[in-house]
Scaffold this active site. Structure first.
Site, PDB file in Angstrom:
ATOM      1  N   GLU A  63       9.648   0.869  10.771  1.00 22.35           N
ATOM      2  CA  GLU A  63      10.640   1.934  10.613  1.00 22.35           C
ATOM      3  C   GLU A  63       9.887   3.239  10.810  1.00 22.35           C
ATOM      4  O   GLU A  63       9.109   3.646   9.944  1.00 22.35           O
ATOM      5  CB  GLU A  63      11.280   1.877   9.220  1.00 22.35           C
ATOM      6  CG  GLU A  63      12.054   0.598   8.942  1.00 22.35           C
ATOM      7  CD  GLU A  63      13.334   0.475   9.759  1.00 22.35           C
ATOM      8  OE1 GLU A  63      13.735   1.448  10.425  1.00 22.35           O
ATOM      9  OE2 GLU A  63      13.931  -0.615   9.739  1.00 22.35           O
ATOM     10  N   CYS A 109      13.329  10.721   7.469  1.00 22.73           N
ATOM     11  CA  CYS A 109      13.299  10.297   8.868  1.00 22.73           C
ATOM     12  C   CYS A 109      14.688  10.382   9.481  1.00 22.73           C
ATOM     13  O   CYS A 109      14.828  10.465  10.690  1.00 22.73           O
ATOM     14  CB  CYS A 109      12.752   8.885   8.973  1.00 22.73           C
ATOM     15  SG  CYS A 109      13.625   7.785   7.873  1.00 22.73           S
ATOM     16  N   GLU A 154       9.438  16.069  14.824  1.00 26.69           N
ATOM     17  CA  GLU A 154      10.144  15.961  13.551  1.00 26.69           C
ATOM     18  C   GLU A 154       9.714  17.131  12.686  1.00 26.69           C
ATOM     19  O   GLU A 154       8.520  17.283  12.404  1.00 26.69           O
ATOM     20  CB  GLU A 154       9.671  14.690  12.847  1.00 26.69           C
ATOM     21  CG  GLU A 154      10.605  13.560  12.908  1.00 26.69           C
ATOM     22  CD  GLU A 154      10.164  12.428  11.996  1.00 26.69           C
ATOM     23  OE1 GLU A 154       8.995  12.020  12.057  1.00 26.69           O
ATOM     24  OE2 GLU A 154      11.015  11.947  11.256  1.00 26.69           O
ATOM     25  N   LYS A 203       0.859  -1.174   0.000  1.00 26.90           N
ATOM     26  CA  LYS A 203       0.000   0.000   0.000  1.00 26.90           C
ATOM     27  C   LYS A 203       0.900   1.231   0.000  1.00 26.90           C
ATOM     28  O   LYS A 203       1.466   1.598   1.022  1.00 26.90           O
ATOM     29  CB  LYS A 203      -0.904   0.042   1.239  1.00 26.90           C
ATOM     30  CG  LYS A 203      -2.009   1.073   1.086  1.00 26.90           C
ATOM     31  CD  LYS A 203      -2.416   1.766   2.374  1.00 26.90           C
ATOM     32  CE  LYS A 203      -1.524   2.887   2.782  1.00 26.90           C
ATOM     33  NZ  LYS A 203      -1.433   4.016   1.840  1.00 26.90           N
TER      34      LYS A 203
HETATM   35  P1  NAD Z   1       2.241   8.356   7.921  1.00 23.82           P
HETATM   36  O1  NAD Z   1       2.464   7.481   9.081  1.00 23.82           O
HETATM   37  O2  NAD Z   1       1.164   9.343   7.986  1.00 23.82           O
HETATM   38  O3  NAD Z   1       1.942   7.490   6.621  1.00 23.82           O
HETATM   39  C1  NAD Z   1       2.752   6.421   6.237  1.00 23.82           C
HETATM   40  C2  NAD Z   1       1.883   5.422   5.515  1.00 23.82           C
HETATM   41  O4  NAD Z   1       0.918   4.908   6.413  1.00 23.82           O
HETATM   42  C3  NAD Z   1       1.116   5.986   4.325  1.00 23.82           C
HETATM   43  O5  NAD Z   1       1.108   5.024   3.302  1.00 23.82           O
HETATM   44  C4  NAD Z   1      -0.273   6.174   4.898  1.00 23.82           C
HETATM   45  O6  NAD Z   1      -1.288   6.102   3.925  1.00 23.82           O
HETATM   46  C5  NAD Z   1      -0.372   4.981   5.820  1.00 23.82           C
HETATM   47  N1  NAD Z   1      -1.362   5.098   6.887  1.00 23.82           N
HETATM   48  C6  NAD Z   1      -1.781   6.211   7.520  1.00 23.82           C
HETATM   49  N2  NAD Z   1      -2.695   5.875   8.466  1.00 23.82           N
HETATM   50  C7  NAD Z   1      -2.843   4.526   8.414  1.00 23.82           C
HETATM   51  C8  NAD Z   1      -3.622   3.581   9.141  1.00 23.82           C
HETATM   52  N3  NAD Z   1      -4.452   3.959  10.115  1.00 23.82           N
HETATM   53  N4  NAD Z   1      -3.484   2.284   8.825  1.00 23.82           N
HETATM   54  C9  NAD Z   1      -2.651   1.893   7.853  1.00 23.82           C
HETATM   55  N5  NAD Z   1      -1.899   2.732   7.124  1.00 23.82           N
HETATM   56  C10 NAD Z   1      -1.981   4.035   7.406  1.00 23.82           C
HETATM   57  O7  NAD Z   1       3.641   8.997   7.622  1.00 23.82           O
HETATM   58  P2  NAD Z   1       4.018   9.970   6.414  1.00 23.82           P
HETATM   59  O8  NAD Z   1       3.580  11.325   6.769  1.00 23.82           O
HETATM   60  O9  NAD Z   1       3.562   9.422   5.110  1.00 23.82           O
HETATM   61  O10 NAD Z   1       5.613   9.824   6.423  1.00 23.82           O
HETATM   62  C11 NAD Z   1       6.398  10.559   7.264  1.00 23.82           C
HETATM   63  C12 NAD Z   1       6.805   9.738   8.458  1.00 23.82           C
HETATM   64  O11 NAD Z   1       7.483   8.557   8.050  1.00 23.82           O
HETATM   65  C13 NAD Z   1       7.767  10.482   9.332  1.00 23.82           C
HETATM   66  O12 NAD Z   1       7.431  10.323  10.672  1.00 23.82           O
HETATM   67  C14 NAD Z   1       9.091   9.810   9.041  1.00 23.82           C
HETATM   68  O13 NAD Z   1      10.040   9.924  10.029  1.00 23.82           O
HETATM   69  C15 NAD Z   1       8.676   8.425   8.782  1.00 23.82           C
HETATM   70  N6  NAD Z   1       9.681   7.730   7.985  1.00 23.82           N
HETATM   71  C16 NAD Z   1      10.414   6.772   8.611  1.00 23.82           C
HETATM   72  C17 NAD Z   1      11.380   6.093   7.910  1.00 23.82           C
HETATM   73  C18 NAD Z   1      12.200   5.034   8.580  1.00 23.82           C
HETATM   74  O14 NAD Z   1      12.734   4.190   7.886  1.00 23.82           O
HETATM   75  N7  NAD Z   1      12.303   5.002   9.882  1.00 23.82           N
HETATM   76  C19 NAD Z   1      11.604   6.374   6.564  1.00 23.82           C
HETATM   77  C20 NAD Z   1      10.829   7.367   5.957  1.00 23.82           C
HETATM   78  C21 NAD Z   1       9.848   8.017   6.692  1.00 23.82           C
END
Ligand code: NAD
Length: 489
Positions: A259, A293, A390, A182
């Site tokens: 992650e 991140c 962040e 997804k």
């Molecule tokens: P997010 O958590 O809002 O979304 C990430 C994914 O989760 C998206 O595909 C979103 O559609 C999905 N999602 C959202 N709510 C959901 C739910 N209830 N159930 C299932 N899926 C759901 O994060 P974002 O804003 O897209 O990305 C930024 C975040 O990702 C930051 O916090 C960043 O630090 C983190 N990040 C971490 C890493 C790592 O490897 N540690 C890498 C990149 C980004």
């Protein structure tokens, strides 16, 4: 390079099931936007519950044959996908810049990085090893084998639309697991093109499916994770959603890899090479427009060199050109969307209202597009939200420190524990500080640490499990113990 319209016409926009693009059963679609202009790039299928279940049906059907496919054949499909993504490097790069906003040179860098997970795990696919031992009691053998965990589900974020997918798809496919992805709603196109590439190089139908959704993320995940056929969930994204998924994984006792977010410290000691530290700061903060991140979030500069570091970094930020990522000459593209722009602007405005000094930037840029300028703040009061959250934007916040113990304590004073960085020329300090930092990854005298051959991992609220490196495939394998007593026949 293919031109924008021709490229967009080549990208599947449906649910990717059985190596074909189909309309969502919901009948709904959503718009994918160019964050540099606000223009609509594509209408993509908005998958729901039934679409997710269709993907799981396909994965369950394809799984046993894929697990039984010789590792060498699995490896060769991954290797061919690596070659095809690399051959189409410029197409993938343009597509990422169009839907995510980062500058083209960084998108090219992500294609190299993201494709490398396919090559790396093609090489790991043929090295899945168990072990044997003589039972200490002398009554037989202990045989340990590794088996694929089974149908897996990956949820990816928008900031690295290719690499966050390949870092999961590579090891899953190498281990023999079918994968349902997804992608993030802001950037589904890159993942859909990748799925088509996999089909083009011979991946059997059902082994990789992509179910984009804008309105159904929570529903889709809930329905898949409550289905006993799914065995694994791998998530990259925010800590809030990650901990929700961990709770949701409990009912089916799913294997999880998480992650999550970070709040990286970037420490410059007074014996550091100043020029290298400024270069490192640019890389650790400005790569991906700060939307990483691993991005440096809190800069700690020794009081003795702050009056040289701050102007040197300010000058580098001032020299950056802000503009659409696909325009030659742009050094910094837009943020991903209006919500993120509002967040970054609110954090900076709040810090300024609390007394921060603005050295450059500090004001959002009028649209179209979601642009925020390179910004540098000092004198931010302790406890200000910009130090705790962040930032996920091109904003440098610098604090000073006087001694090592103090800066370590302040660096560790967060729930996060993903990336950290420090600059020093003292080898003894390198050893001390690297072990004292409560982080999964530590960069010493460098601002970029990600490497497909190295583990990517967080501690505390930054995650569970390891991606990449020799450990990454273990997340998709289970351990079976066979107690072997030879019979005498
Ligand atoms: P997010 O958590 O809002 O979304 C990430 C994914 O989760 C998206 O595909 C979103 O559609 C999905 N999602 C959202 N709510 C959901 C739910 N209830 N159930 C299932 N899926 C759901 O994060 P974002 O804003 O897209 O990305 C930024 C975040 O990702 C930051 O916090 C960043 O630090 C983190 N990040 C971490 C890493 C790592 O490897 N540690 C890498 C990149 C980004």
């Amino acid at each position: 390079m293919t031109d924008k319209r021709t490229l967009l016409d080549q990208v599947p926009t449906g649910i990717w099931l059985s190596n074909t693009s189909v309309d969502a059963i919901t009948g709904k679609t959503f718009e994918v936007i160019d964050p540099a202009t606000g223009d609509v790039l594509a209408e993509v299928a908005d998958g729901g519950r039934e679409d997710a279940l269709a993907a799981l049906d396909g994965a369950t059907e394809a799984g046993p044959a894929w697990a039984a496919t010789p590792p060498r054949e699995r490896a060769e499909i991954l290797r061919s996908a690596f070659e095809e993504v690399t051959r189409r490097r410029d197409d993938f790069a343009l597509l990422m810049t169009l839907e995510m906003g980062k500058i083209l040179s960084e998108s090219v860098g992500e294609v190299t990085y993201g494709a490398e997970f396919l090559r790396w795990f093609s090489e790991e696919a043929v090295r899945i090893a168990g072990r044997t031992a003589t039972a200490p009691a002398g009554n037989g053998e202990i045989v340990v084998v590794k088996e694929p965990v089974g149908p897996s589900y990956a949820i990816t974020p928008w900031n690295f639309p290719l690499a966050m997918g390949t870092r999961k798809i590579g090891p899953a496919l190498a281990a023999g697991c079918p994968m349902i992805v997804k992608p993030a709603e802001d950037t589904p196109l890159t993942m859909l093109l990748l799925a088509k590439v996999f089909a083009d190089v011979g991946l059997p139908p059902g082994v990789l499916t992509v179910v984009p959704t804008k309105t159904g993320a929570a529903e889709q995940s809930a329905v898949l994770m409550s289905d006993r056929r799914l065995r694994k969930v791998s998530f990259t994204g925010s800590t809030g959603v990650g901990s929700l998924l961990i709770r949701q994984s409990a009912d089916q006792v799913l294997s999880t890899s998480m992650e999550l977010g970070g709040n990286a410290p970037f420490i410059v000691f007074d014996d550091a090479d100043l020029a290298a530290a400024v270069d490192g700061a640019m890389a650790a903060k400005m790569r991906n427009g700060g939307e990483a991140c691993t991005a440096a979030n809190r800069f700690f500069v020794h009081r003795g060199i702050a009056d040289r570091f701050v102007p040197a970094l300010t000058a580098r930020l001032d020299a950056m050109t802000v503009g659409p990522g696909y325009d030659a000459g742009s050094d910094l593209g837009p943020l991903i969307n209006g919500k993120q722009l509002d967040r970054v602007a609110a954090l900076v405005d709040g810090a300024v209202a609390d007394g921060a000094t603005v050295h450059t930037g500090g004001r959002r840029i009028d649209g179209p597009g979601f642009f925020y300028p390179p910004t540098l703040l000092t004198d931010v009061p302790v406890g200000d939200p910009i130090l705790l959250e962040e930032i996920f934007g091109p904003v440098v916040v610098i604090q000073t420190f006087d001694d090592e113990a103090d800066v370590i304590a302040r660096s560790n004073d967060t729930d996060y524990g993903l990336a950290s960085y420090f600059f020093t020329n003292d080898l003894n300090r390198v050893k001390r500080v690297a072990s004292a930092l409560e982080y999964g990854m530590v960069g010493v005298n460098r601002g970029v640490i990600s490497d497909p051959a190295a583990p990517f991992c967080g501690v505390k609220h930054s995650g569970l499990g390891v991606e990449g490196g020799v450990d990454g495939i273990d997340e998709y394998l289970t351990t079976k113990y066979i107690a072997l007593t030879p019979t005498s026949v």
